[in-house]
Design a protein around this motif. Structure first.
Motif, PDB file in Angstrom:
ATOM      1  N   ILE A   1      95.146  69.912  28.376  1.00  0.00           N
ATOM      2  CA  ILE A   1      95.565  68.740  29.150  1.00  0.00           C
ATOM      3  C   ILE A   1      95.277  68.959  30.627  1.00  0.00           C
ATOM      4  CG2 ILE A   1      97.572  67.378  29.878  1.00  0.00           C
ATOM      5  CD1 ILE A   1      98.717  67.841  27.061  1.00  0.00           C
ATOM      6  N   VAL A   2      95.496  70.184  31.100  1.00  0.00           N
ATOM      7  CA  VAL A   2      95.189  70.504  32.499  1.00  0.00           C
ATOM      8  C   VAL A   2      93.712  70.250  32.795  1.00  0.00           C
ATOM      9  CG1 VAL A   2      95.054  72.372  34.189  1.00  0.00           C
ATOM     10  CG2 VAL A   2      97.075  72.151  32.743  1.00  0.00           C
ATOM     11  N   PHE A   3      92.844  70.589  31.830  1.00  0.00           N
ATOM     12  CA  PHE A   3      91.397  70.427  32.020  1.00  0.00           C
ATOM     13  C   PHE A   3      90.880  69.073  31.531  1.00  0.00           C
ATOM     14  CE2 PHE A   3      91.751  75.079  32.098  1.00  0.00           C
ATOM     15  CZ  PHE A   3      91.004  75.361  33.237  1.00  0.00           C
ATOM     16  N   ASN A   4      91.799  68.140  31.261  1.00  0.00           N
ATOM     17  CA  ASN A   4      91.424  66.767  30.898  1.00  0.00           C
ATOM     18  C   ASN A   4      90.566  66.685  29.630  1.00  0.00           C
ATOM     19  OD1 ASN A   4      92.704  65.604  33.237  1.00  0.00           O
ATOM     20  ND2 ASN A   4      90.955  66.307  34.449  1.00  0.00           N
ATOM     21  N   HIS A   5      90.916  67.484  28.634  1.00  0.00           N
ATOM     22  CA  HIS A   5      90.191  67.432  27.364  1.00  0.00           C
ATOM     23  C   HIS A   5      90.638  66.270  26.486  1.00  0.00           C
ATOM     24  CE1 HIS A   5      88.756  71.911  27.264  1.00  0.00           C
ATOM     25  NE2 HIS A   5      88.309  71.243  28.303  1.00  0.00           N
ATOM     26  N   PHE A   6      91.808  65.718  26.753  1.00  0.00           N
ATOM     27  CA  PHE A   6      92.374  64.676  25.890  1.00  0.00           C
ATOM     28  C   PHE A   6      92.330  63.329  26.576  1.00  0.00           C
ATOM     29  CE2 PHE A   6      95.127  68.311  24.212  1.00  0.00           C
ATOM     30  CZ  PHE A   6      94.306  68.522  23.124  1.00  0.00           C
ATOM     31  N   THR A   7      92.221  62.288  25.765  1.00  0.00           N
ATOM     32  CA  THR A   7      92.415  60.923  26.250  1.00  0.00           C
ATOM     33  C   THR A   7      93.620  60.337  25.523  1.00  0.00           C
ATOM     34  OG1 THR A   7      91.001  59.911  24.554  1.00  0.00           O
ATOM     35  CG2 THR A   7      89.921  60.698  26.571  1.00  0.00           C
ATOM     36  N   ASN A   8      94.008  59.115  25.914  1.00  0.00           N
ATOM     37  CA  ASN A   8      95.192  58.520  25.291  1.00  0.00           C
ATOM     38  C   ASN A   8      94.939  58.079  23.853  1.00  0.00           C
ATOM     39  OD1 ASN A   8      93.434  56.465  26.170  1.00  0.00           O
ATOM     40  ND2 ASN A   8      95.113  54.986  26.238  1.00  0.00           N
ATOM     41  N   HIS A   9      93.660  58.059  23.422  1.00  0.00           N
ATOM     42  CA  HIS A   9      93.362  57.676  22.042  1.00  0.00           C
ATOM     43  C   HIS A   9      92.616  58.761  21.263  1.00  0.00           C
ATOM     44  CE1 HIS A   9      89.808  56.520  24.418  1.00  0.00           C
ATOM     45  NE2 HIS A   9      89.116  56.822  23.329  1.00  0.00           N
ATOM     46  N   HIS A  10      92.291  59.861  21.900  1.00  0.00           N
ATOM     47  CA  HIS A  10      91.593  60.964  21.226  1.00  0.00           C
ATOM     48  C   HIS A  10      92.239  62.287  21.650  1.00  0.00           C
ATOM     49  CE1 HIS A  10      87.483  62.940  20.053  1.00  0.00           C
ATOM     50  NE2 HIS A  10      88.498  63.354  19.330  1.00  0.00           N
ATOM     51  N   HIS A  11      93.267  62.674  20.904  1.00  0.00           N
ATOM     52  CA  HIS A  11      94.003  63.906  21.240  1.00  0.00           C
ATOM     53  C   HIS A  11      94.604  64.525  19.976  1.00  0.00           C
ATOM     54  CE1 HIS A  11      96.728  60.389  21.727  1.00  0.00           C
ATOM     55  NE2 HIS A  11      97.559  61.138  21.010  1.00  0.00           N
TER      56      HIS A  11
ATOM     57  N   VAL B   1      85.800  74.590  17.908  1.00  0.00           N
ATOM     58  CA  VAL B   1      86.287  73.256  17.553  1.00  0.00           C
ATOM     59  C   VAL B   1      86.474  72.401  18.799  1.00  0.00           C
ATOM     60  CG1 VAL B   1      88.179  71.964  16.506  1.00  0.00           C
ATOM     61  CG2 VAL B   1      87.385  74.057  15.423  1.00  0.00           C
ATOM     62  N   VAL B   2      86.988  72.996  19.874  1.00  0.00           N
ATOM     63  CA  VAL B   2      87.153  72.273  21.134  1.00  0.00           C
ATOM     64  C   VAL B   2      85.803  71.820  21.666  1.00  0.00           C
ATOM     65  CG1 VAL B   2      87.795  72.551  23.560  1.00  0.00           C
ATOM     66  CG2 VAL B   2      89.340  73.357  21.779  1.00  0.00           C
ATOM     67  N   ARG B   3      84.809  72.687  21.586  1.00  0.00           N
ATOM     68  CA  ARG B   3      83.469  72.319  22.044  1.00  0.00           C
ATOM     69  C   ARG B   3      82.911  71.158  21.224  1.00  0.00           C
ATOM     70  NH1 ARG B   3      81.099  76.859  21.298  1.00  0.00           N
ATOM     71  NH2 ARG B   3      80.159  76.361  19.272  1.00  0.00           N
ATOM     72  N   GLU B   4      83.084  71.218  19.902  1.00  0.00           N
ATOM     73  CA  GLU B   4      82.589  70.143  19.040  1.00  0.00           C
ATOM     74  C   GLU B   4      83.280  68.813  19.345  1.00  0.00           C
ATOM     75  OE1 GLU B   4      83.382  71.642  15.203  1.00  0.00           O
ATOM     76  OE2 GLU B   4      81.801  73.164  15.240  1.00  0.00           O
ATOM     77  N   ALA B   5      84.585  68.875  19.595  1.00  0.00           N
ATOM     78  CA  ALA B   5      85.341  67.638  19.791  1.00  0.00           C
ATOM     79  C   ALA B   5      85.166  67.068  21.190  1.00  0.00           C
ATOM     80  CB  ALA B   5      86.825  67.894  19.525  1.00  0.00           C
ATOM     81  N   THR B   6      85.172  67.945  22.198  1.00  0.00           N
ATOM     82  CA  THR B   6      85.242  67.480  23.585  1.00  0.00           C
ATOM     83  C   THR B   6      83.872  67.309  24.209  1.00  0.00           C
ATOM     84  OG1 THR B   6      87.331  68.677  23.802  1.00  0.00           O
ATOM     85  CG2 THR B   6      86.281  67.938  25.833  1.00  0.00           C
ATOM     86  N   PHE B   7      83.011  68.289  24.056  1.00  0.00           N
ATOM     87  CA  PHE B   7      81.739  68.279  24.773  1.00  0.00           C
ATOM     88  C   PHE B   7      80.585  67.737  23.923  1.00  0.00           C
ATOM     89  CE2 PHE B   7      84.304  71.825  26.452  1.00  0.00           C
ATOM     90  CZ  PHE B   7      84.500  71.342  27.728  1.00  0.00           C
TER      91      PHE B   7
END
Length: 293
Positions: A253-263, A92-98
């Motif tokens: 958050i440490v790896f900068n996966h989130f933004t202020n509008h997509h988290h 799910v992280v791969r689908e959302a982030t990358f």
């Protein structure tokens, strides 16, 4: 007149086929679907998760009935479930982030799914509170006609339970601080607030375990023991799951996966944590305070 041998004909056909393939790819390169939803790839994890859950429940039942291998089956199911949690969340992280597959429409669906999940959890705890009030508001003669039942020494409300209430409510404030800091793009404050939340969650779980160790009754001591350990025990399990979700959010958050509008991953963990807070308030007021008056 020009003559072609077999090799020349084969090469010519191959060039024509390659050009047709390239043309086909170019035609569908910019093809847009009629919807903005993400169709996930086939995944084995739902089936494996179901197998792990079956092993956990079966192992617990066998262990409670003193069958050989019950505890081993429970441990195997627990480890398998943890493995699925890691791999499924990884996908799910791969689908959302990358892969950037989580569009606005997909996020709305995820939000609705999380809301329905929390509603189902509310119904889950409602069953325990129903059993508790059914027995406590009109105690039968079998337990002495009083609540708590005779021979039961309840927990002292103003020791570990009150301390845990302070820890959990404070963690609700710190996780809200972390959320606002993330929206404001203050990464250091987000990590600091989330670290405080994780520490408070670990302290809560540790004190809950200490309370169980020092308790003068157990789950087999009548309706009071059953209601107490089922309600507080499942709440403790939800605290444990929420702690894992917040820990995963901390790492992301440490790896900068989130933004202020997509988290949404972090936001769903916050929703879940606030649900845990509210359930604990009901437990503290009814099971620890009102029940012991």
């Amino acid at each position: 007149m020009t003559y072609f041998n077999n090799d020349n004909l084969k090469n010519k056909k191959l060039e024509i086929n390659n050009s047709k393939t390239l043309l086909f790819k170019e035609q569908f390169k910019y093809l847009k679907t009629t919807h903005s939803y993400h169709l996930v790839d086939p995944s084995p994890w739902p089936a494996v998760a179901a197998l792990g859950a079956f092993m956990i429940t079966s192992g617990l039942v066998l262990y409670m009935h003193k069958f050989i291998g019950g505890w081993t089956l429970f441990q195997s199911g627990f480890l398998l479930t943890f493995f699925v949690m890691y791999t499924w969340w990884r996908d799910v992280v791969r689908e959302a982030t990358f892969e950037e597959q989580h569009s606005v429409a997909v996020q709305k669906g995820l939000r609705l799914g999380m809301i329905l999940f929390i509603v189902s959890e509310v119904m889950f705890f409602f069953a325990f509170f129903w059993a508790f009030f059914h027995s406590s508001l009109a105690p039968v003669y079998n337990i002495g006609g009083v609540w708590p039942p005779k021979a039961i020494t309840p927990m002292d409300t103003y020791t570990i339970p009150l301390t845990n209430t302070f820890f959990l409510l404070t963690s609700g404030a710190t996780v809200t601080w972390a959320h606002h800091a993330l929206v404001a793009r203050a990464k250091k404050q987000t990590l600091l607030a989330l670290l405080f939340t994780l520490i408070l969650a670990i302290l809560f779980t540790s004190l809950q375990g200490l309370e169980y160790i020092e308790a003068s009754f157990n789950i087999s001591d009548g309706i009071y023991g059953s209601c107490f350990y089922m309600a507080t025990g499942f709440h403790g399990f939800h605290v444990f799951v929420g702690t894992i979700a917040l820990l995963v959010s901390f790492i992301r958050i440490v790896f900068n996966h989130f933004t202020n509008h997509h988290h949404f991953g972090f936001e769903s963990a916050i929703w879940y944590w606030h649900f845990v807070d509210v359930v604990w308030l009901f437990l503290f007021i009814n099971v620890y305070w009102w029940s012991n008056k």
